[in-house]
Design a protein around this motif. Structure first.
Motif, PDB file in Angstrom:
ATOM      1  N   MET A 205       0.869  -1.170   0.000  1.00  0.00           N
ATOM      2  CA  MET A 205       0.000   0.000   0.000  1.00  0.00           C
ATOM      3  C   MET A 205       0.911   1.225   0.000  1.00  0.00           C
ATOM      4  O   MET A 205       1.282   1.763   1.038  1.00  0.00           O
ATOM      5  CB  MET A 205      -0.951  -0.053   1.187  1.00  0.00           C
ATOM      6  CG  MET A 205      -1.939  -1.203   1.040  1.00  0.00           C
ATOM      7  SD  MET A 205      -3.232  -1.201   2.269  1.00  0.00           S
ATOM      8  CE  MET A 205      -4.168  -2.657   1.732  1.00  0.00           C
ATOM      9  N   PHE A 206       1.287   1.634  -1.200  1.00  0.00           N
ATOM     10  CA  PHE A 206       2.413   2.524  -1.441  1.00  0.00           C
ATOM     11  C   PHE A 206       1.936   3.894  -1.902  1.00  0.00           C
ATOM     12  O   PHE A 206       1.085   4.003  -2.783  1.00  0.00           O
ATOM     13  CB  PHE A 206       3.314   1.888  -2.511  1.00  0.00           C
ATOM     14  CG  PHE A 206       4.285   2.832  -3.150  1.00  0.00           C
ATOM     15  CD1 PHE A 206       5.357   3.319  -2.422  1.00  0.00           C
ATOM     16  CD2 PHE A 206       4.130   3.232  -4.466  1.00  0.00           C
ATOM     17  CE1 PHE A 206       6.251   4.189  -3.006  1.00  0.00           C
ATOM     18  CE2 PHE A 206       5.030   4.089  -5.060  1.00  0.00           C
ATOM     19  CZ  PHE A 206       6.099   4.573  -4.329  1.00  0.00           C
ATOM     20  N   GLN A 207       2.487   4.933  -1.289  1.00  0.00           N
ATOM     21  CA  GLN A 207       2.229   6.299  -1.713  1.00  0.00           C
ATOM     22  C   GLN A 207       3.568   6.978  -1.999  1.00  0.00           C
ATOM     23  O   GLN A 207       4.389   7.147  -1.093  1.00  0.00           O
ATOM     24  CB  GLN A 207       1.473   7.075  -0.631  1.00  0.00           C
ATOM     25  CG  GLN A 207       0.033   6.655  -0.443  1.00  0.00           C
ATOM     26  CD  GLN A 207      -0.837   7.029  -1.638  1.00  0.00           C
ATOM     27  OE1 GLN A 207      -0.560   7.991  -2.352  1.00  0.00           O
ATOM     28  NE2 GLN A 207      -1.888   6.266  -1.859  1.00  0.00           N
ATOM     29  N   PRO A 208       3.823   7.371  -3.240  1.00  0.00           N
ATOM     30  CA  PRO A 208       5.077   8.070  -3.529  1.00  0.00           C
ATOM     31  C   PRO A 208       5.076   9.471  -2.932  1.00  0.00           C
ATOM     32  O   PRO A 208       4.016  10.078  -2.721  1.00  0.00           O
ATOM     33  CB  PRO A 208       5.099   8.139  -5.058  1.00  0.00           C
ATOM     34  CG  PRO A 208       3.654   8.119  -5.448  1.00  0.00           C
ATOM     35  CD  PRO A 208       2.969   7.246  -4.434  1.00  0.00           C
ATOM     36  N   THR A 209       6.257   9.979  -2.652  1.00  0.00           N
ATOM     37  CA  THR A 209       6.372  11.348  -2.169  1.00  0.00           C
ATOM     38  C   THR A 209       6.188  12.319  -3.336  1.00  0.00           C
ATOM     39  O   THR A 209       6.243  11.937  -4.509  1.00  0.00           O
ATOM     40  CB  THR A 209       7.747  11.575  -1.541  1.00  0.00           C
ATOM     41  OG1 THR A 209       8.752  11.450  -2.565  1.00  0.00           O
ATOM     42  CG2 THR A 209       8.027  10.559  -0.436  1.00  0.00           C
ATOM     43  N   ARG A 338       1.810  -0.129  -7.883  1.00  0.00           N
ATOM     44  CA  ARG A 338       3.133  -0.749  -7.936  1.00  0.00           C
ATOM     45  C   ARG A 338       4.199   0.293  -7.578  1.00  0.00           C
ATOM     46  O   ARG A 338       3.935   1.485  -7.520  1.00  0.00           O
ATOM     47  CB  ARG A 338       3.406  -1.306  -9.347  1.00  0.00           C
ATOM     48  CG  ARG A 338       2.353  -2.252  -9.853  1.00  0.00           C
ATOM     49  CD  ARG A 338       2.745  -2.917 -11.166  1.00  0.00           C
ATOM     50  NE  ARG A 338       3.088  -2.003 -12.243  1.00  0.00           N
ATOM     51  CZ  ARG A 338       2.198  -1.324 -12.971  1.00  0.00           C
ATOM     52  NH1 ARG A 338       0.907  -1.417 -12.702  1.00  0.00           N
ATOM     53  NH2 ARG A 338       2.593  -0.528 -13.946  1.00  0.00           N
ATOM     54  N   LEU A 339       5.399  -0.196  -7.353  1.00  0.00           N
ATOM     55  CA  LEU A 339       6.520   0.699  -7.130  1.00  0.00           C
ATOM     56  C   LEU A 339       7.743   0.169  -7.850  1.00  0.00           C
ATOM     57  O   LEU A 339       7.836  -1.029  -8.144  1.00  0.00           O
ATOM     58  CB  LEU A 339       6.807   0.905  -5.645  1.00  0.00           C
ATOM     59  CG  LEU A 339       7.572  -0.152  -4.847  1.00  0.00           C
ATOM     60  CD1 LEU A 339       7.965   0.408  -3.486  1.00  0.00           C
ATOM     61  CD2 LEU A 339       6.797  -1.426  -4.670  1.00  0.00           C
ATOM     62  N   SER A 340       8.672   1.043  -8.156  1.00  0.00           N
ATOM     63  CA  SER A 340       9.887   0.676  -8.869  1.00  0.00           C
ATOM     64  C   SER A 340      10.955   0.209  -7.887  1.00  0.00           C
ATOM     65  O   SER A 340      10.843   0.406  -6.671  1.00  0.00           O
ATOM     66  CB  SER A 340      10.417   1.879  -9.648  1.00  0.00           C
ATOM     67  OG  SER A 340      10.860   2.890  -8.740  1.00  0.00           O
ATOM     68  N   ARG A 341      11.999  -0.387  -8.430  1.00  0.00           N
ATOM     69  CA  ARG A 341      13.118  -0.793  -7.585  1.00  0.00           C
ATOM     70  C   ARG A 341      13.709   0.421  -6.865  1.00  0.00           C
ATOM     71  O   ARG A 341      14.032   0.358  -5.672  1.00  0.00           O
ATOM     72  CB  ARG A 341      14.197  -1.478  -8.423  1.00  0.00           C
ATOM     73  CG  ARG A 341      15.435  -1.881  -7.598  1.00  0.00           C
ATOM     74  CD  ARG A 341      16.546  -2.388  -8.477  1.00  0.00           C
ATOM     75  NE  ARG A 341      16.250  -3.692  -9.018  1.00  0.00           N
ATOM     76  CZ  ARG A 341      16.539  -4.847  -8.425  1.00  0.00           C
ATOM     77  NH1 ARG A 341      17.133  -4.840  -7.239  1.00  0.00           N
ATOM     78  NH2 ARG A 341      16.249  -5.988  -9.002  1.00  0.00           N
ATOM     79  N   ARG A 342      13.826   1.532  -7.573  1.00  0.00           N
ATOM     80  CA  ARG A 342      14.408   2.739  -6.975  1.00  0.00           C
ATOM     81  C   ARG A 342      13.576   3.200  -5.776  1.00  0.00           C
ATOM     82  O   ARG A 342      14.124   3.516  -4.717  1.00  0.00           O
ATOM     83  CB  ARG A 342      14.462   3.836  -8.044  1.00  0.00           C
ATOM     84  CG  ARG A 342      15.164   5.097  -7.604  1.00  0.00           C
ATOM     85  CD  ARG A 342      15.426   5.988  -8.805  1.00  0.00           C
ATOM     86  NE  ARG A 342      14.205   6.528  -9.360  1.00  0.00           N
ATOM     87  CZ  ARG A 342      13.963   7.835  -9.511  1.00  0.00           C
ATOM     88  NH1 ARG A 342      14.870   8.705  -9.096  1.00  0.00           N
ATOM     89  NH2 ARG A 342      12.855   8.265 -10.064  1.00  0.00           N
TER      90      ARG A 342
END
Length: 384
Positions: A205-209, A338-342
């Motif tokens: 459950m990802f939220q980018p900055t 989804r999220l990236s490796r970085r």
């Protein structure tokens, strides 16, 4: 509070199955959608076909026997009876692995991976990759008890799982999860209880900055676009269950077709199926999952996990500091968030495995079981 673990034998009364058939026969159907695609939700023809199978040809006793054959148990933790599968590997040195499902999933999400994970040699693998599996039903889901008071959020569930693994006598163990299971497993990773050797996630459950959004590569921007599309087109169920779970709960408890449509919509929208559910999932597998909500009447109690999480978020969500527990992440392309490796490396300082797969979606263990098994094995080879 009793700490006893009780065997649990499932035997649904014939009267309950007869009641279900009466309700299905008396369904009052809505009119058909006014579009040719799935943008208004599950299509009338698809739900009629699902219900036709439910009424003729579908065999609940087959599913019931499968669950009983695996080995089902219940034990009281923090005032709630927790139902779980406990499947021991034939290899005594196998790694204990706690696997947690999400919504609208169940312990049946893992049916196709139980054999390869517990008995890898019989499935072309190595004995060193064997796992003893502990697969609990979330509180308010399946045949776990339904909390009668608020407070059963992801953090409390993670604490219950720590108690469960200790009660089973496992001193060193690993954890895996997606959807709510991913949130619980991530919480376990932050808690880092003694004995937890690592985690594997197929959803965060990802939220980018804001900075990550601004600096996104084209590949990352595609991920952000998918997450935005999910929020705008597919997340109605989330918003309803997070704000008014009891309102929809009456329909989920009273109408099997209403419950089926509510669940089918997620299989349609967040799998890697381009909206063609039956191209990825067998109707009987979908019906098995629906039955684990219908028979124990957990439509409302499962929906409340969303509300509970929103209440707890008001007091702070996941920790902001990077996690140090060894972690593996598998990103399936049909997963909407989804999220990236970085981005992952900034949040997991001990990222032992990261992979972006070519096929599969939100229900990874059901959609791509062989790939899922390989990802779990790779993660825990490196986390040991």
């Amino acid at each position: 509070m009793s700490t006893t673990i009780h065997p649990f034998h499932l035997e649904i009364p014939d009267a309950d199955l007869a009641d279900l058939q009466r309700r299905l026969a008396n369904t009052r159907w809505p009119d058909a959608e006014t579009v040719a695609d799935t943008s208004q939700g599950p299509q009338l023809a698809k739900l009629r076909a699902l219900v036709a199978r439910w009424q003729g040809g579908y065999d609940w006793r087959r599913c019931e026997a499968m669950l009983n054959a695996w080995g089902q148990y219940r034990t009281e933790i923090d005032g709630v009876d927790i139902h779980f599968l406990h499947i021991r590997s034939p290899h005594p040195d196998a790694t204990p692995l706690l696997m947690t499902h999400g919504w609208p999933g169940s312990v049946l999400e893992f049916r196709a991976v139980i054999g390869p994970l517990t008995d890898p040699v019989a499935h072309g693998g190595q004995a060193s990759d064997a796992f003893h599996l502990v697969i609990p039903s979330l509180p308010g889901f399946g045949f776990s008890g339904q909390p009668t008071a608020s407070g059963w959020n992801v953090n409390r569930i993670a604490d219950a799982w720590i108690v469960l693994m200790a009660r089973l006598g496992y001193e060193r163990w690993a954890a895996q999860g997606g959807d709510w299971g991913g949130a619980v497993t991530t919480t376990l990773g932050y808690k880092a209880p003694p004995g937890l050797t690592g985690i594997h996630l197929n959803m965060l459950m990802f939220q980018p900055t804001e900075q990550e959004r601004a600096d996104a590569t084209p590949h990352e921007q595609a991920m952000l676009d998918d997450a935005q599309r999910y929020d705008q087109q597919f997340s109605g169920y989330f918003k309803v269950q997070a704000t008014r779970p009891q309102a929809v709960g009456f329909s989920l408890a009273d109408s099997p077709v209403g419950l089926a449509a509510w669940i089918y919509a997620l299989f349609q929208d967040v799998s890697d199926s381009a909206g063609d559910v039956e191209s990825v999932f067998a109707l009987d597998a979908i019906l098995d999952d629906i039955m684990l909500y219908w028979l124990p009447n957990t439509g409302a109690s499962s929906a409340r996990l969303y509300w509970e999480t929103m209440q707890s978020m008001r007091h702070g969500g996941m920790p902001s500091a990077p996690m140090t527990t060894p972690a593996g992440i598998s990103m399936f392309p049909g997963e909407q968030v989804r999220l990236s490796r970085r981005w992952a490396e900034r949040r997991f300082t001990n990222l032992v495995h990261f992979n972006e797969l070519k096929q599969g979606g939100h229900f990874a263990a059901m959609e791509q079981p062989e790939v899922f098994v390989d990802e779990v094995r790779k993660t825990f080879r490196l986390a040991r």
